[in-house]
Design a protein around this motif. Structure first.
Motif, mmCIF file in Angstrom:
data_model
loop_
_atom_site.group_PDB
_atom_site.id
_atom_site.type_symbol
_atom_site.label_atom_id
_atom_site.label_comp_id
_atom_site.label_asym_id
_atom_site.label_seq_id
_atom_site.Cartn_x
_atom_site.Cartn_y
_atom_site.Cartn_z
ATOM 1 N N CYS A 89 -2.497 -7.005 2.232
ATOM 2 C CA CYS A 89 -2.172 -7.231 0.552
ATOM 3 C C CYS A 89 -3.455 -6.014 0.281
ATOM 4 C CB CYS A 89 -2.904 -8.689 0.302
ATOM 5 S SG CYS A 89 -2.719 -8.729 -1.380
ATOM 6 N N MET A 90 -3.099 -5.796 -0.884
ATOM 7 C CA MET A 90 -5.063 -5.303 -1.636
ATOM 8 C C MET A 90 -5.026 -5.573 -3.238
ATOM 9 S SD MET A 90 -3.697 -0.935 -1.334
ATOM 10 C CE MET A 90 -2.269 -1.131 -1.873
ATOM 11 N N ASN A 91 -4.812 -6.946 -3.491
ATOM 12 C CA ASN A 91 -4.864 -7.678 -4.462
ATOM 13 C C ASN A 91 -4.990 -7.379 -5.540
ATOM 14 O OD1 ASN A 91 -5.601 -10.408 -2.871
ATOM 15 N ND2 ASN A 91 -7.227 -9.142 -2.250
ATOM 16 N N LEU A 92 -3.093 -6.645 -5.475
ATOM 17 C CA LEU A 92 -3.194 -6.106 -7.494
ATOM 18 C C LEU A 92 -2.489 -6.923 -8.439
ATOM 19 C CD1 LEU A 92 -1.652 -1.934 -5.406
ATOM 20 C CD2 LEU A 92 -3.682 -2.815 -6.764
ATOM 21 N N CYS A 93 -1.353 -7.699 -7.471
ATOM 22 C CA CYS A 93 -0.987 -8.444 -8.545
ATOM 23 C C CYS A 93 -2.222 -9.221 -9.334
ATOM 24 C CB CYS A 93 -0.158 -9.330 -7.656
ATOM 25 S SG CYS A 93 1.012 -8.930 -6.467
ATOM 26 N N ILE A 94 -3.349 -9.990 -9.351
ATOM 27 C CA ILE A 94 -3.881 -10.191 -9.532
ATOM 28 C C ILE A 94 -4.544 -8.790 -10.734
ATOM 29 C CG2 ILE A 94 -6.093 -9.760 -8.624
ATOM 30 C CD1 ILE A 94 -6.614 -12.827 -8.569
ATOM 31 N N LEU A 95 -4.428 -8.514 -11.412
ATOM 32 C CA LEU A 95 -4.742 -6.640 -12.058
ATOM 33 C C LEU A 95 -3.636 -7.441 -12.818
ATOM 34 C CD1 LEU A 95 -6.084 -4.225 -9.924
ATOM 35 C CD2 LEU A 95 -7.297 -5.984 -11.017
ATOM 36 N N ASP A 96 -2.462 -8.006 -12.613
ATOM 37 C CA ASP A 96 -1.182 -8.219 -13.750
ATOM 38 C C ASP A 96 -0.691 -6.585 -14.153
ATOM 39 O OD1 ASP A 96 0.704 -9.382 -14.944
ATOM 40 O OD2 ASP A 96 -0.327 -9.797 -16.226
ATOM 41 N N LEU A 97 -0.608 -5.947 -13.381
ATOM 42 C CA LEU A 97 -0.536 -3.945 -14.049
ATOM 43 C C LEU A 97 0.968 -4.018 -14.511
ATOM 44 C CD1 LEU A 97 -2.773 -2.765 -11.082
ATOM 45 C CD2 LEU A 97 -3.157 -2.603 -14.087
ATOM 46 N N ASN A 98 1.157 -3.321 -15.220
ATOM 47 C CA ASN A 98 2.536 -3.102 -16.039
ATOM 48 C C ASN A 98 2.943 -2.479 -14.625
ATOM 49 O OD1 ASN A 98 5.542 -2.374 -17.108
ATOM 50 N ND2 ASN A 98 4.018 -1.694 -18.706
ATOM 51 N N PRO A 99 4.335 -2.669 -13.666
ATOM 52 C CA PRO A 99 4.364 -1.965 -13.076
ATOM 53 C C PRO A 99 5.270 -0.641 -13.215
ATOM 54 C CG PRO A 99 6.168 -4.455 -13.541
ATOM 55 C CD PRO A 99 4.703 -4.076 -14.404
ATOM 56 N N ARG A 100 5.684 -0.279 -14.632
ATOM 57 C CA ARG A 100 6.332 0.879 -15.082
ATOM 58 C C ARG A 100 4.796 2.050 -15.069
ATOM 59 N NH1 ARG A 100 10.853 1.132 -14.153
ATOM 60 N NH2 ARG A 100 12.417 -0.118 -15.107
ATOM 61 N N GLY A 101 3.543 1.846 -14.794
ATOM 62 C CA GLY A 101 2.827 2.391 -14.819
ATOM 63 C C GLY A 101 1.690 3.070 -14.364
ATOM 64 N N TYR A 102 2.964 3.105 -12.918
ATOM 65 C CA TYR A 102 2.705 3.735 -11.900
ATOM 66 C C TYR A 102 2.618 5.382 -11.625
ATOM 67 C CZ TYR A 102 0.873 -0.695 -9.688
ATOM 68 O OH TYR A 102 0.080 -1.874 -9.943
ATOM 69 N N TYR A 103 2.315 5.779 -10.937
ATOM 70 C CA TYR A 103 2.502 7.887 -11.023
ATOM 71 C C TYR A 103 1.777 8.122 -9.917
ATOM 72 C CZ TYR A 103 -2.188 8.502 -13.455
ATOM 73 O OH TYR A 103 -3.128 8.306 -14.058
ATOM 74 N N LEU A 104 1.647 9.460 -9.121
ATOM 75 C CA LEU A 104 1.263 9.938 -8.335
ATOM 76 C C LEU A 104 0.522 11.371 -8.987
ATOM 77 C CD1 LEU A 104 4.060 9.686 -5.367
ATOM 78 C CD2 LEU A 104 2.096 8.915 -5.661
ATOM 79 N N VAL A 105 -0.533 11.557 -8.115
ATOM 80 C CA VAL A 105 -1.432 13.329 -8.461
ATOM 81 C C VAL A 105 -1.742 13.689 -6.995
ATOM 82 C CG1 VAL A 105 -3.551 13.840 -9.647
ATOM 83 C CG2 VAL A 105 -1.810 11.851 -10.861
ATOM 84 N N GLU A 106 -1.506 14.795 -7.548
ATOM 85 C CA GLU A 106 -1.691 15.357 -5.982
ATOM 86 C C GLU A 106 -3.232 16.263 -5.935
ATOM 87 O OE1 GLU A 106 0.415 19.071 -3.028
ATOM 88 O OE2 GLU A 106 1.190 19.183 -5.510
ATOM 89 N N ARG A 107 -4.185 15.426 -4.756
ATOM 90 C CA ARG A 107 -5.020 16.559 -5.081
ATOM 91 C C ARG A 107 -4.884 17.074 -3.575
ATOM 92 N NH1 ARG A 107 -6.310 15.695 -10.356
ATOM 93 N NH2 ARG A 107 -7.013 13.177 -10.658
ATOM 94 N N ASP A 108 -5.538 17.727 -3.388
ATOM 95 C CA ASP A 108 -5.821 18.824 -1.946
ATOM 96 C C ASP A 108 -5.054 17.966 -0.870
ATOM 97 O OD1 ASP A 108 -8.393 19.694 -3.085
ATOM 98 O OD2 ASP A 108 -9.553 17.742 -2.902
ATOM 99 N N LYS A 109 -5.034 17.618 0.284
ATOM 100 C CA LYS A 109 -4.016 17.426 0.938
ATOM 101 C C LYS A 109 -3.699 15.794 0.710
ATOM 102 C CE LYS A 109 -6.728 20.218 4.230
ATOM 103 N NZ LYS A 109 -7.287 20.709 5.762
ATOM 104 N N PHE A 110 -3.543 15.046 -0.211
ATOM 105 C CA PHE A 110 -2.849 14.255 -0.218
ATOM 106 C C PHE A 110 -2.553 13.950 -1.858
ATOM 107 C CE2 PHE A 110 -7.254 13.248 2.218
ATOM 108 C CZ PHE A 110 -7.201 12.062 3.084
ATOM 109 N N TRP A 111 -1.180 12.797 -2.158
ATOM 110 C CA TRP A 111 -0.814 12.177 -3.535
ATOM 111 C C TRP A 111 -1.700 10.821 -3.306
ATOM 112 C CZ3 TRP A 111 1.822 14.308 -6.694
ATOM 113 C CH2 TRP A 111 3.122 15.574 -5.756
ATOM 114 N N GLN A 112 -2.172 10.544 -5.039
ATOM 115 C CA GLN A 112 -2.450 9.765 -5.108
ATOM 116 C C GLN A 112 -1.903 8.697 -5.986
ATOM 117 O OE1 GLN A 112 -6.513 10.911 -7.387
ATOM 118 N NE2 GLN A 112 -7.278 11.478 -5.307
ATOM 119 N N LEU A 113 -1.832 7.906 -5.237
ATOM 120 C CA LEU A 113 -0.840 7.191 -6.277
ATOM 121 C C LEU A 113 -1.500 6.158 -7.538
ATOM 122 C CD1 LEU A 113 1.500 5.675 -7.141
ATOM 123 C CD2 LEU A 113 0.701 3.715 -5.281
ATOM 124 N N CYS A 114 -1.608 6.362 -8.867
ATOM 125 C CA CYS A 114 -2.412 5.859 -9.762
ATOM 126 C C CYS A 114 -1.670 5.091 -10.486
ATOM 127 C CB CYS A 114 -3.029 7.415 -10.630
ATOM 128 S SG CYS A 114 -3.715 8.281 -9.415
#
Length: 68
Positions: A15-40
């Motif tokens: 668990c990363m305690n994301l549930c407590i932030l009550d974020l909109n599930p549709r607000g996630y997206y991926l961004v490519e940065r160097d050798k990683f994809w970032q989940l934002c």
């Protein structure tokens, strides 16, 4: 995508305690940065997680969840 699905995919079900932030599930997206994809999220200033660009299995599963 729910907070539980994110933790299961990108943090091996720890668990990363994301549930407590009550974020909109549709607000996630991926961004490519160097050798990683970032989940934002549109409401956060920093990425939720980084995924190695070579981890094709994990990236595929996250992409499928983001498309729903």
């Amino acid at each position: 995508m729910t907070c539980h699905q994110i933790c299961a995919l990108v943090n091996d079900s720890v668990c990363m305690n994301l549930c407590i932030l009550d974020l909109n599930p549709r607000g996630y997206y991926l961004v490519e940065r160097d050798k990683f994809w970032q989940l934002c999220h549109q409401d956060l200033n920093h990425p939720v997680a980084e995924i190695d660009i070579n981890d094709h299995h994990k990236l595929e599963r996250i992409s499928i969840l983001l498309a729903k």
